[in-house]
Design a protein around this motif. Structure first.
Motif, short mmCIF file in Angstrom:
data_model
loop_
_atom_site.label_atom_id
_atom_site.label_comp_id
_atom_site.label_asym_id
_atom_site.label_seq_id
_atom_site.Cartn_x
_atom_site.Cartn_y
_atom_site.Cartn_z
N VAL A 97 9.88 39.62 -63.97
CA VAL A 97 8.76 38.91 -63.34
C VAL A 97 9.19 38.33 -61.99
N ALA A 98 10.41 37.82 -61.92
CA ALA A 98 10.89 37.14 -60.72
C ALA A 98 11.17 38.09 -59.57
N GLY A 99 11.58 39.33 -59.88
CA GLY A 99 11.99 40.23 -58.82
C GLY A 99 13.22 39.68 -58.11
N GLU A 100 13.20 39.71 -56.80
CA GLU A 100 14.36 39.28 -56.02
C GLU A 100 14.22 37.86 -55.46
N HIS A 101 13.15 37.18 -55.82
CA HIS A 101 12.88 35.88 -55.20
C HIS A 101 13.54 34.70 -55.92
N LEU A 102 13.95 34.90 -57.18
CA LEU A 102 14.57 33.84 -57.96
C LEU A 102 15.88 34.34 -58.53
N ARG A 103 16.82 33.44 -58.75
CA ARG A 103 18.07 33.78 -59.42
C ARG A 103 17.93 33.39 -60.88
N VAL A 104 17.95 34.37 -61.75
CA VAL A 104 17.74 34.14 -63.18
C VAL A 104 19.07 34.26 -63.92
N GLU A 105 19.39 33.28 -64.75
CA GLU A 105 20.63 33.28 -65.51
C GLU A 105 20.34 32.84 -66.94
N SER A 106 21.20 33.25 -67.86
CA SER A 106 21.09 32.87 -69.26
C SER A 106 22.17 31.86 -69.63
N TYR A 141 4.37 35.71 -73.17
CA TYR A 141 5.57 35.16 -72.54
C TYR A 141 5.58 35.47 -71.04
N VAL A 142 5.28 36.71 -70.71
CA VAL A 142 5.32 37.16 -69.31
C VAL A 142 4.29 36.41 -68.47
N ASP A 143 3.10 36.22 -69.02
CA ASP A 143 2.07 35.45 -68.29
C ASP A 143 2.53 34.02 -68.04
N ASN A 144 3.16 33.40 -69.06
CA ASN A 144 3.65 32.04 -68.89
C ASN A 144 4.74 31.97 -67.83
N MET A 145 5.59 32.97 -67.80
CA MET A 145 6.63 33.01 -66.77
C MET A 145 6.03 33.16 -65.38
N ALA A 146 5.07 34.06 -65.23
CA ALA A 146 4.46 34.28 -63.93
C ALA A 146 3.79 33.01 -63.41
N THR A 147 3.12 32.29 -64.29
CA THR A 147 2.48 31.03 -63.89
C THR A 147 3.53 30.00 -63.46
N ALA A 148 4.59 29.88 -64.26
CA ALA A 148 5.65 28.91 -63.94
C ALA A 148 6.33 29.25 -62.62
N PHE A 149 6.60 30.53 -62.39
CA PHE A 149 7.27 30.93 -61.15
C PHE A 149 6.37 30.71 -59.94
N GLY A 150 5.06 30.93 -60.12
CA GLY A 150 4.12 30.70 -59.04
C GLY A 150 4.04 29.23 -58.66
N GLU A 151 4.20 28.34 -59.64
CA GLU A 151 4.19 26.91 -59.36
C GLU A 151 5.50 26.46 -58.72
N LEU A 152 6.58 27.08 -59.14
CA LEU A 152 7.89 26.76 -58.57
C LEU A 152 7.99 27.25 -57.12
N ASP A 153 7.42 28.43 -56.87
CA ASP A 153 7.57 29.10 -55.58
C ASP A 153 6.21 29.68 -55.17
N PRO A 154 5.28 28.83 -54.73
CA PRO A 154 3.91 29.28 -54.46
C PRO A 154 3.82 30.40 -53.43
N ALA A 188 3.76 33.67 -55.29
CA ALA A 188 2.98 33.70 -56.53
C ALA A 188 2.29 35.04 -56.75
N ALA A 189 1.76 35.63 -55.70
CA ALA A 189 1.05 36.90 -55.84
C ALA A 189 2.00 38.01 -56.30
N GLU A 190 3.24 37.98 -55.81
CA GLU A 190 4.20 38.99 -56.22
C GLU A 190 4.62 38.80 -57.67
N TYR A 191 4.77 37.54 -58.10
CA TYR A 191 5.10 37.30 -59.50
C TYR A 191 3.98 37.82 -60.41
N ALA A 192 2.75 37.61 -60.01
CA ALA A 192 1.62 38.08 -60.81
C ALA A 192 1.61 39.60 -60.88
N ALA A 193 1.91 40.26 -59.76
CA ALA A 193 1.93 41.73 -59.75
C ALA A 193 3.07 42.27 -60.59
#
Length: 320
Positions: free
Chosen positions: A65-74, A158-171, A174-179
């Motif tokens: 969902v994040a693509g290249e705009h966020l750094r995701v770690e576990s 889950y994916v929808d919730n992530m896209a919404t959260a990422f759009g709020e974090l990085d408005p 947001a359109a790219e997260y939704a896509a």
């Protein structure tokens, strides 16, 4: 899900908090079982917002969902048993530097509330909105089964919730997260369709999924399978002789062709079921963790496909 605000303010105070939190954690966790430190070396020039997930499956979903705009770690590593994980001081220091933490919720991460206590970091429960199934027995009877991501249909929530959260974090993105989310959901739906289509022709005795842990309630519901297991939750890994006998009796009485076990636990007890019946051991299923990059399930989609193919092969061909 609360709106994510003041990210820059939080970031400015976290550096000061990190050392104190890590020192506190060293004392608090001294008696805990040692686990690998989740902190990893990162490029200091990488200024992307950091999204931290509780386990590798969520991290891979989030990355799609994040693509290249966020750094995701576990937080947890490949192969870790998520239910009883013990956070390290490095984990807590790393969390203090994150911009967002994602957890599964549904009582999966028993350690999570203590882990984030005192941290000024927002977190989102990605299972919000899922129609839950209750655990049927043992100490957790009546509580929601936490393994909701094992349904490709639930995973789309889950994916929808992530896209919404990422759009709020990085408005701005947001359109790219939704896509990205929409494209990923199409792939998840394809896996769900494959599972239900392939299993639609199974004979009644083949429509039973026998596993070590009761981690497949949601997938079984999607596919119209009955679910049977040796224990309900991995935190209760010692199956009783009565539980083992009940599974053996069910497999014998219904001529179930194959049984399975999960990658994060020993299959020793399930092999007793195999020895006492005509069932074959259908193989190792993945639930709580991905594999290493060169392994059988380096991504969540491959985890779903691997498990789906193994279940279909076991229930339709084993013993034929």
């Amino acid at each position: 899900m609360g709106r994510i605000t003041n990210a820059m303010r939080r970031k400015s105070i976290r550096t000061a908090l990190t050392a104190a939190l890590a020192a506190t954690a060293l004392t608090f966790l001294a008696a805990c079982t040692s686990t690998p430190d989740a902190a990893a070396t990162v490029d200091p020039s990488d200024q992307r917002p950091v999204v931290l997930t509780t386990f590798t499956v969520l991290a891979d979903m989030a990355q799609n969902v994040a693509g290249e705009h966020l750094r995701v770690e576990s937080i947890t590593k490949v192969g870790a048993e998520i239910h009883g994980y013990q956070p390290t001081p490095g984990d807590i220091a790393k969390a203090a530097e994150a911009d967002l933490i994602l957890d599964n919720g549904l009582n999966l991460e028993a350690w999570f509330s203590q882990f984030v206590d005192g941290l000024d970091v927002p977190h989102v429960v990605v299972s919000d909105g899922v129609e839950t199934i209750s655990i049927a027995e043992d100490a957790y009877e009546g509580l929601p089964n936490p393994h909701a991501w094992m349904s490709p249909l639930n995973a789309q929530i889950y994916v929808d919730n992530m896209a919404t959260a990422f759009g709020e974090l990085d408005p701005g993105n947001a359109a790219e997260y939704a896509a990205n989310a929409a494209a990923y959901k199409t792939e998840l739906q394809a896996v769900s369709d494959e599972l239900t289509d392939e299993l639609a022709t199974l004979a009644p005795n083949q429509r039973a999924l026998i596993t070590c842990e009761g981690a497949f309630s949601y997938l079984a519901r999607d596919a119209g399978l009955s679910e049977h297991y040796l224990w309900a939750v991995n935190a209760e890994q010692q199956s009783t002789p009565r539980q083992v006998a009940a599974v053996i009796d069910f497999v014998r009485d219904n001529e179930v062709p194959a049984v399975f076990c999960e990658s994060t636990v020993s299959d020793r007890t399930m092999q007793q079921v195999v020895e006492a019946s005509d069932a074959a051991f259908g193989g190792t299923l993945y639930v709580d963790s991905l594999s290493e990059a060169g392994g059988p399930v380096p991504t969540y989609l491959e985890l779903l496909r691997h498990d789906t193919e193994l279940i279909i092969d076991g229930l339709t061909r084993a013993g034929s």
